[in-house]
Design a protein around this motif. Structure first.
Motif, PDB file in Angstrom:
ATOM      1  N   ARG A  11       0.908  -1.299  -0.042  1.00  0.00           N
ATOM      2  CA  ARG A  11       0.051   0.144  -0.096  1.00  0.00           C
ATOM      3  C   ARG A  11       0.882   1.181  -0.156  1.00  0.00           C
ATOM      4  N   ARG A  58     -11.963   9.523  12.521  1.00  0.00           N
ATOM      5  CA  ARG A  58     -12.740  10.024  11.184  1.00  0.00           C
ATOM      6  C   ARG A  58     -14.204   9.781  11.251  1.00  0.00           C
ATOM      7  N   SER A 111     -10.152  11.729   1.781  1.00  0.00           N
ATOM      8  CA  SER A 111     -10.573  10.815   2.986  1.00  0.00           C
ATOM      9  C   SER A 111     -10.570   9.428   2.368  1.00  0.00           C
ATOM     10  N   SER A 115      -5.576   7.292   6.012  1.00  0.00           N
ATOM     11  CA  SER A 115      -6.214   6.392   6.887  1.00  0.00           C
ATOM     12  C   SER A 115      -5.662   6.993   8.167  1.00  0.00           C
ATOM     13  N   THR A 118      -2.199   8.252   9.566  1.00  0.00           N
ATOM     14  CA  THR A 118      -1.550   9.414   8.604  1.00  0.00           C
ATOM     15  C   THR A 118      -0.894  10.619   9.310  1.00  0.00           C
TER      16      THR A 118
END
Length: 123
Positions: A11, A58, A111, A115, A118
């Motif tokens: 990733r 979030r 967003s 994640s 970050t």
């Protein structure tokens, strides 16, 4: 016989730098500039804090003035974050209570890429 190592997808690692004086959020992907976004920052009486933080929570559609997304930072009192806005004319100005405001469509894009954890550097 030929043996091939399995190929693993890694990733990308994202990080964010927010330049308060330029009203600009820069998103880095694997340490390379990936995107730039215009932002609004804190007004003189409620400035956006300077430092290195992380995204710690979030929310989707948090409501009210926070627009379409909320990315909370571990800044003092955890009262600061990157979020959308119900006032798009504020982008590019020093008008918030210390948070970083973005256009809703752009905070949704951001967003979807970053994640929890970050790194967010505010200068």
């Amino acid at each position: 016989m030929f043996y091939q190592q399995p190929f693993y997808f890694s990733r990308p690692v994202y990080s964010i730098t927010i330049n308060r004086s330029l009203h600009k959020l820069t998103l880095y992907r694997d340490s390379i500039v990936f995107k730039n976004y215009p932002v609004a920052v804190g007004k003189p009486s409620t400035p956006t804090p300077v430092g290195t933080f992380r995204i710690v929570n979030r929310a989707i559609n948090p409501g009210g003035p926070f627009g379409a997304r909320w990315l909370g930072l571990n800044a003092p009192n955890c009262d600061y974050g990157i979020h959308g806005t119900n006032n798009p004319s504020s982008i590019g100005k020093d008008v918030s209570n210390g948070c970083i405001r973005m256009f809703n469509e752009q905070v949704i894009e951001l967003s979807n890429l970053v994640s929890i954890g970050t790194v967010v550097k505010i200068i």
